[in-house]
Write an enzyme that holds these catalytic residues in place. Structure first.
Site, mmCIF file in Angstrom:
data_model
loop_
_atom_site.group_PDB
_atom_site.id
_atom_site.type_symbol
_atom_site.label_atom_id
_atom_site.label_comp_id
_atom_site.label_asym_id
_atom_site.label_seq_id
_atom_site.Cartn_x
_atom_site.Cartn_y
_atom_site.Cartn_z
ATOM 1 N N HIS A 5 -1.730 -4.968 -9.958
ATOM 2 C CA HIS A 5 -2.230 -4.754 -8.596
ATOM 3 C C HIS A 5 -1.298 -5.376 -7.549
ATOM 4 O O HIS A 5 -0.824 -6.489 -7.712
ATOM 5 C CB HIS A 5 -3.624 -5.397 -8.501
ATOM 6 C CG HIS A 5 -4.328 -5.144 -7.219
ATOM 7 N ND1 HIS A 5 -5.025 -6.119 -6.540
ATOM 8 C CD2 HIS A 5 -4.454 -4.022 -6.468
ATOM 9 C CE1 HIS A 5 -5.561 -5.599 -5.447
ATOM 10 N NE2 HIS A 5 -5.218 -4.331 -5.376
ATOM 11 N N GLU A 25 0.497 -0.674 -9.252
ATOM 12 C CA GLU A 25 -0.005 -0.096 -8.006
ATOM 13 C C GLU A 25 0.805 -0.692 -6.865
ATOM 14 O O GLU A 25 0.987 -1.906 -6.781
ATOM 15 C CB GLU A 25 -1.490 -0.430 -7.846
ATOM 16 C CG GLU A 25 -2.104 0.112 -6.570
ATOM 17 C CD GLU A 25 -2.484 -0.989 -5.587
ATOM 18 O OE1 GLU A 25 -3.190 -0.672 -4.622
ATOM 19 O OE2 GLU A 25 -2.070 -2.150 -5.770
ATOM 20 N N ASP A 27 1.608 -0.515 -2.601
ATOM 21 C CA ASP A 27 1.110 -0.102 -1.285
ATOM 22 C C ASP A 27 2.233 0.542 -0.483
ATOM 23 O O ASP A 27 3.362 0.054 -0.494
ATOM 24 C CB ASP A 27 0.594 -1.324 -0.524
ATOM 25 C CG ASP A 27 -0.539 -2.003 -1.265
ATOM 26 O OD1 ASP A 27 -1.597 -1.374 -1.409
ATOM 27 O OD2 ASP A 27 -0.364 -3.147 -1.725
ATOM 28 N N HIS A 41 1.216 -4.735 1.792
ATOM 29 C CA HIS A 41 -0.246 -4.744 1.854
ATOM 30 C C HIS A 41 -0.738 -5.509 3.077
ATOM 31 O O HIS A 41 -1.498 -4.985 3.875
ATOM 32 C CB HIS A 41 -0.826 -5.364 0.576
ATOM 33 C CG HIS A 41 -2.310 -5.228 0.478
ATOM 34 N ND1 HIS A 41 -3.195 -5.915 1.297
ATOM 35 C CD2 HIS A 41 -3.087 -4.473 -0.336
ATOM 36 C CE1 HIS A 41 -4.428 -5.584 0.986
ATOM 37 N NE2 HIS A 41 -4.400 -4.718 0.000
ATOM 38 N N ASP A 85 -0.584 3.492 -3.432
ATOM 39 C CA ASP A 85 -1.766 3.323 -2.585
ATOM 40 C C ASP A 85 -1.317 3.593 -1.148
ATOM 41 O O ASP A 85 -0.719 2.739 -0.501
ATOM 42 C CB ASP A 85 -2.293 1.892 -2.767
ATOM 43 C CG ASP A 85 -3.581 1.638 -2.002
ATOM 44 O OD1 ASP A 85 -3.980 2.513 -1.201
ATOM 45 O OD2 ASP A 85 -4.182 0.566 -2.177
#
Length: 273
Positions: A5, A25, A27, A41, A85
């Site tokens: 993450h 993942e 961003d 993020h 994301d």
């Protein structure tokens, strides 16, 4: 799939894969002209995490390409799936198609190397707002126009806004998507959320007539919540601590039921028990 993450700096790719992640993942923020700009993020993010690491998007793509291209000195064989994301909240709804086009061009050039031995990971475009479904068409149309429809085989989709399952199905219908669908159910690790919607998504996946191929849950950082998610039947778990998920998968109760996905496992196929 053990999904690392908030992996937004190139150095974090190694860090998360070494801890057991086979997926990350990342961003993606956009500028006011709908160009993908940074892998960033920002605050707030998960408890216990530094959310301020970032790269220019194109630099990150080059690092990611190295990590997922066989023969490259930085190659990580285990890394097989990347979830982008997409932070489209900064865009107007009418910019979504444009954002998809620009994102596709960036990936085509800097990740897929114009189809010439580029990165091999499967890519999921994760969109937070159902109204931004035109991003998908912008992206897929661009790959076709640029002469690379074969790369659509590497592409999957996710709407990450925790919307009602029926509303998500309608958005996919409008976007012309009929496969390669991951469904996320998520909440920050600072809060607790029940598994009701996860179970609903799993039921849709297993019904044979739903739109979902895979279900993932985030953010899961504790052994107990990992077991709960596995018991609910998820395909992927997004985590800040891949080693925790790996430990639970090695427990007797799960060892015979689950294994870590490899490149040969098709992430768009619904797993049949």
């Amino acid at each position: 799939w053990i999904m690392g993450h908030i992996v937004n700096a190139i150095g974090q790719i190694d860090e998360f894969v070494n801890l057991g992640a086979n997926s990350i993942e990342t961003d993606v923020s956009f500028d006011s002209n709908a160009n993908p700009e940074y892998t960033y993020h920002g605050i707030p993010c998960d408890c216990g995490r530094n959310c301020k690491k970032w790269e220019n998007f194109n630099d990150f793509l080059k690092g990611l390409r190295s990590a997922t291209t066989p023969g490259d000195s930085k190659y990580k064989e285990k890394l097989v799936l990347v979830v982008f994301d997409l932070k489209t909240g900064s865009l107007y709804d009418n910019q979504a198609n444009d954002a998809g086009k620009k994102l596709a061009k960036n990936l085509l050039q800097r990740y897929w190397n114009n189809g010439n031995n580029g990165g091999r990971a499967y890519i999921v475009l994760s969109i937070p707002d159902l109204n931004h479904y035109p991003l998908i068409k912008g992206f897929t149309d661009t790959l076709k126009q640029e002469g690379h429809p074969e790369l659509l085989d590497k592409l999957g989709y996710d709407f990450s806004g925790n919307d009602a399952i029926g509303d998500v199905a309608n958005a996919y219908k409008k976007a012309g998507v009929s496969g390669h669908v991951w469904q996320s159910d998520d909440i920050t690790n600072c809060l607790l959320r029940g598994l009701t919607r996860v179970r609903e998504a799993v039921a849709n996946r297993d019904s044979g007539k739903g739109y979902i191929n895979k279900v993932y849950y985030w953010t899961v950082d504790k052994r107990a919540s990992t077991r709960d998610a596995l018991d609910a039947g998820v395909d992927g778990i997004m985590t800040n601590y891949p080693d925790v998920i790996t430990d639970v998968l090695n427990e007797a109760a799960y060892k015979s039921k689950f294994r870590v996905a490899t490149y040969d496992d098709n992430p768009w196929e619904t797993f049949k028990k």
